[in-house]
Write an enzyme that holds these catalytic residues in place. Structure first.
Site, mmCIF file in Angstrom:
data_model
loop_
_atom_site.group_PDB
_atom_site.id
_atom_site.type_symbol
_atom_site.label_atom_id
_atom_site.label_comp_id
_atom_site.label_asym_id
_atom_site.label_seq_id
_atom_site.Cartn_x
_atom_site.Cartn_y
_atom_site.Cartn_z
ATOM 1 C CD GLU A 123 51.055 44.653 38.879
ATOM 2 O OE1 GLU A 123 50.088 44.260 38.480
ATOM 3 O OE2 GLU A 123 51.549 43.688 39.401
ATOM 4 C CD GLU A 187 51.460 36.861 37.084
ATOM 5 O OE1 GLU A 187 52.734 37.628 37.273
ATOM 6 O OE2 GLU A 187 50.407 37.386 37.090
#
Ligand SMILES: [Zn+2]
Length: 259
Positions: A123, A187
């Site tokens: 994150e 990602e």
């Protein structure tokens, strides 16, 4: 991580702030603007979720968060870590400028701080690379992601159970405003940078392999072609490839030396 939740305001605000009327690019948001945007979104999210503010899981989130923030190379970010009381969501997301939200359901898969660090590192990496703001403008024309998912599922012939799960995930995001998945490339980048961050922060990077393997087996995983997220096998292959480099960073970290 997965099924990222963004507020409806993300898109319009990002474009206004960047002065980018075409809505393309969107990467011209200054760090100050990004930070202001993130803080505004953080307030909106905080008004809609229930937080856990004490206890073992809370302490784990705070501890991992502060260690990773320290090695992030961005002391100017106002890093914030929140634990959301929602045992049914195994998820986490980040807002621009470094506001990280972890759902308590994630602890079904993260059994210790090192495994949690795999997620928090991921994150933090999204925030460092400004994936949220950069993606917002690009995704502007995507429209209702929920509807697209429905159509996609019809075409692909996904079983009803999966369809229901996607709808549940979408429903969760819809209450917050808007779902905007990151691109698969983002990602993979977040996995790679996140792995190095956790290692620098003194968490054994091999825990990332354990976490993503467990997480990949979870029932509510959306198939790769729908989610834009790497399939567990390709995600794990990427992490394995980077492991020697991550282990070298881990061995040099001050936390590892102290042990
Ligand atoms: Zn992600």
């Amino acid at each position: 991580m997965s099924y990222f939740i963004k507020l409806g305001l993300t898109i319009t605000t990002a474009i206004v702030l960047s002065g980018c009327a075409s809505g393309l690019g969107g990467g011209n948001v200054s760090p100050q603007q990004e930070s202001a945007l993130g803080a505004q979104q953080e307030r909106q999210v905080l008004s809609k979720v229930r937080l856990i503010r004490s206890g073992r899981l809370y302490n784990a989130v705070r501890n991992v968060g502060s260690r990773i923030a320290r090695v992030s190379g961005r002391p100017d970010f106002r890093w914030r870590y929140h634990l959301v009381n929602n045992p049914r969501q195994a998820n986490a997301f980040v807002l621009p400028g470094g506001k990280v939200f972890v759902y308590s359901g994630l602890f079904k898969y993260a059994s210790n701080e090192a495994e949690l660090a795999a997620v928090v590192g991921h994150e933090v990496a999204h925030a460092l690379r400004s994936h949220g703001v950069k993606g917002a403008a690009r995704k502007q024309k995507a429209g209702l992601i929920g509807a697209l998912l429905q159509v996609g599922m019809g075409v692909a012939g996904v079983n009803p159970q999966t369809a229901q799960q996607v709808n549940q995930v979408y429903g969760q995001g819809a209450t917050l405003g808007y779902i905007r998945p990151y691109s698969r490339q983002n990602e993979t980048e977040a996995d790679s940078i996140g792995l190095m961050l956790m290692a620098k922060a003194g968490y054994d990077p091999r825990a990332a392999l354990r976490f993503w393997a467990k997480f990949g087996r979870q029932g509510q995983r959306v198939p790769e072609y729908l989610s834009t997220h790497p399939a567990p096998a390709s995600r794990i292959a990427n992490i394995r490839r980077l492991m020697p480099q991550a282990l070298a960073l881990y061995k040099k970290s001050r936390y590892a030396r102290r042990r």
